[in-house]
Design a protein around this motif. Structure first.
Motif, PDB file in Angstrom:
ATOM      1  N   VAL A 173       0.844  -1.208   0.000  1.00 30.29           N
ATOM      2  CA  VAL A 173       0.000   0.000   0.000  1.00 30.29           C
ATOM      3  C   VAL A 173       0.881   1.260   0.000  1.00 30.29           C
ATOM      4  O   VAL A 173       0.603   2.227  -0.727  1.00 30.29           O
ATOM      5  CB  VAL A 173      -1.002  -0.010   1.189  1.00 30.29           C
ATOM      6  N   ALA A 174       1.967   1.228   0.766  1.00 30.55           N
ATOM      7  CA  ALA A 174       2.869   2.395   0.796  1.00 30.55           C
ATOM      8  C   ALA A 174       3.432   2.653  -0.611  1.00 30.55           C
ATOM      9  O   ALA A 174       3.498   3.810  -1.061  1.00 30.55           O
ATOM     10  CB  ALA A 174       3.991   2.154   1.796  1.00 30.55           C
ATOM     11  N   THR A 175       3.798   1.597  -1.314  1.00 28.23           N
ATOM     12  CA  THR A 175       4.355   1.750  -2.667  1.00 28.23           C
ATOM     13  C   THR A 175       3.304   2.321  -3.620  1.00 28.23           C
ATOM     14  O   THR A 175       3.577   3.261  -4.370  1.00 28.23           O
ATOM     15  CB  THR A 175       4.846   0.376  -3.205  1.00 28.23           C
ATOM     16  N   VAL A 176       2.102   1.746  -3.577  1.00 32.31           N
ATOM     17  CA  VAL A 176       1.037   2.231  -4.486  1.00 32.31           C
ATOM     18  C   VAL A 176       0.750   3.704  -4.190  1.00 32.31           C
ATOM     19  O   VAL A 176       0.642   4.526  -5.120  1.00 32.31           O
ATOM     20  CB  VAL A 176      -0.256   1.383  -4.330  1.00 32.31           C
ATOM     21  N   GLU A 177       0.646   4.041  -2.911  1.00 31.14           N
ATOM     22  CA  GLU A 177       0.273   5.414  -2.579  1.00 31.14           C
ATOM     23  C   GLU A 177       1.377   6.394  -2.986  1.00 31.14           C
ATOM     24  O   GLU A 177       1.084   7.505  -3.419  1.00 31.14           O
ATOM     25  CB  GLU A 177      -0.123   5.511  -1.103  1.00 31.14           C
ATOM     26  N   ALA A 178       2.641   5.949  -2.879  1.00 27.27           N
ATOM     27  CA  ALA A 178       3.750   6.835  -3.266  1.00 27.27           C
ATOM     28  C   ALA A 178       3.849   6.962  -4.787  1.00 27.27           C
ATOM     29  O   ALA A 178       4.101   8.039  -5.320  1.00 27.27           O
ATOM     30  CB  ALA A 178       5.062   6.294  -2.696  1.00 27.27           C
ATOM     31  N   GLU A 179       3.644   5.854  -5.495  1.00 31.37           N
ATOM     32  CA  GLU A 179       3.900   5.870  -6.944  1.00 31.37           C
ATOM     33  C   GLU A 179       2.673   6.204  -7.779  1.00 31.37           C
ATOM     34  O   GLU A 179       2.784   6.712  -8.885  1.00 31.37           O
ATOM     35  CB  GLU A 179       4.450   4.510  -7.394  1.00 31.37           C
ATOM     36  N   ILE A 180       1.477   5.882  -7.248  1.00 24.78           N
ATOM     37  CA  ILE A 180       0.272   6.070  -8.068  1.00 24.78           C
ATOM     38  C   ILE A 180      -0.698   7.058  -7.420  1.00 24.78           C
ATOM     39  O   ILE A 180      -1.194   7.973  -8.068  1.00 24.78           O
ATOM     40  CB  ILE A 180      -0.423   4.707  -8.331  1.00 24.78           C
ATOM     41  N   GLY A 181      -0.934   6.852  -6.129  1.00 21.56           N
ATOM     42  CA  GLY A 181      -1.832   7.772  -5.417  1.00 21.56           C
ATOM     43  C   GLY A 181      -2.620   7.017  -4.371  1.00 21.56           C
ATOM     44  O   GLY A 181      -2.492   5.790  -4.232  1.00 21.56           O
ATOM     45  N   PRO A 182      -3.435   7.745  -3.588  1.00 25.86           N
ATOM     46  CA  PRO A 182      -4.186   7.109  -2.499  1.00 25.86           C
ATOM     47  C   PRO A 182      -5.251   6.140  -3.019  1.00 25.86           C
ATOM     48  O   PRO A 182      -5.889   6.400  -4.042  1.00 25.86           O
ATOM     49  CB  PRO A 182      -4.840   8.290  -1.772  1.00 25.86           C
ATOM     50  N   ILE A 183      -5.403   5.058  -2.301  1.00 30.02           N
ATOM     51  CA  ILE A 183      -6.367   4.020  -2.710  1.00 30.02           C
ATOM     52  C   ILE A 183      -7.763   4.405  -2.214  1.00 30.02           C
ATOM     53  O   ILE A 183      -7.981   4.618  -1.020  1.00 30.02           O
ATOM     54  CB  ILE A 183      -5.921   2.643  -2.158  1.00 30.02           C
TER      55      ILE A 183
END
Ligand code: CAA
Length: 249
Positions: A75-85
């Motif tokens: 989740v940390a990776t997705v939020e840093a690279e793509i945005g909040p879930i």
């Protein structure tokens, strides 16, 4: 419409692909996770290419949903690279069927970890952010067999029933923050998981489905798309059964 970021765990499996497709059609950016093995990685890439041919773009991430720390770093990776879930579909699940007299402890534990602990492992990482932003959708995939029980599925049915308690509890915690949490309970759907059931057993199960056939993955995806829509903000803490009438509660 607002483009949301959606995560579907087990997003390259029998039901997951259809869910990803439905949410892409809603205009969302969709991330599908898959349990990492050489075989599943190959399969996931094939699914991704297949969807791409039909004009549907999904992002892939390997993830073991049974592992809390892996979920946290995912989740940390997705939020840093793509945005909040904004949308989480807790779909990943396994079966290890056996009658209780032959069920091993490992079969019990594996199903608990993957089907039930995963709900906590994933929801925990995204729930605060959704509440703080004032919008979120969580859909937990349960099962007909969590509603009625099933011979040979004490482990699986226990996890799928547990999902209802989890869903209703965090639905209450998110209700004033714009975060809805619901369950979808598929019946017997034409997927590789269901095709593993011995043919004679499956035949007798299908005979007990009033609609007279197995369900289709798109029919589950439709329920997920309905519950994750912008307009579904007043639907929370509920369960949507999609089972061809096999169990009417
Ligand atoms: N009710 C009562 N008795 C049953 C029964 C039932 N539903 N099913 C089997 N039995 C009996 C058999 O008649 C047999 O009795 P005898 O020993 O007296 O002959 C005994 O139980 C053993 O049956 P099996 O030979 O089938 O036992 P097994 O160990 O080979 O297989 C099993 C057991 C793996 C559980 C097998 O029956 C099976 O796969 N059942 C289907 C389980 C199922 O529905 N799984 C769903 C998977 S898909 C899914 O989970 C998705 C979803 O959400 C719906």
């Amino acid at each position: 419409m607002t483009q949301r970021i959606a995560v579907v765990t087990g997003g390259t499996g029998g039901l997951g692909v259809a869910m990803c497709e439905a949410m892409c059609q809603q205009g969302h950016k969709v991330i599908a996770t898959y349990y990492p093995t050489d075989e599943t990685e190959k399969q996931a890439k094939e699914q991704q290419a297949e969807l791409q041919k039909m004009g549907t773009e999904i992002l892939l991430f390997p993830l073991d949903v049974a592992d809390f720390d892996s979920c946290k770093s995912f989740v940390a990776t997705v939020e840093a690279e793509i945005g909040p879930i904004d949308i989480l579909v807790n779909n990943a699940g396994i079966t290890r069927d056996a009658p209780l007299k032959r069920m091993e402890h490992q079969q019990w534990q594996d199903v608990i970890d993957t089907n039930l602990s995963s709900m906590f492992n994933m929801s925990k990482q995204v729930f605060d952010g959704m509440c703080n932003r004032g919008w979120g959708r969580i859909v937990n995939i349960s099962s007909l067999n969590g509603e009625k029980g099933q011979f040979g599925q004490a482990n699986y049915a226990a996890t799928k029933a547990g999902i209802y308690g989890f869903t209703r509890s965090i639905a209450q915690e998110g209700a004033r923050k714009g975060v809805t949490v619901n369950a979808v309970s598929p019946g017997y759907i034409d997927t590789p998981m269901v095709r593993q059931v011995p043919e004679n057993v499956l035949e007798s199960i299908v005979q007990g489905i009033p609609v007279g056939r197995l369900g289709r993955p798109e029919e589950i995806a439709r329920a997920v798309a309905f519950l994750t829509a912008e307009e579904a903000g007043f639907i929370t803490g509920t369960n949507l059964s999609v089972n061809g009438g096999q169990y009417m509660s």
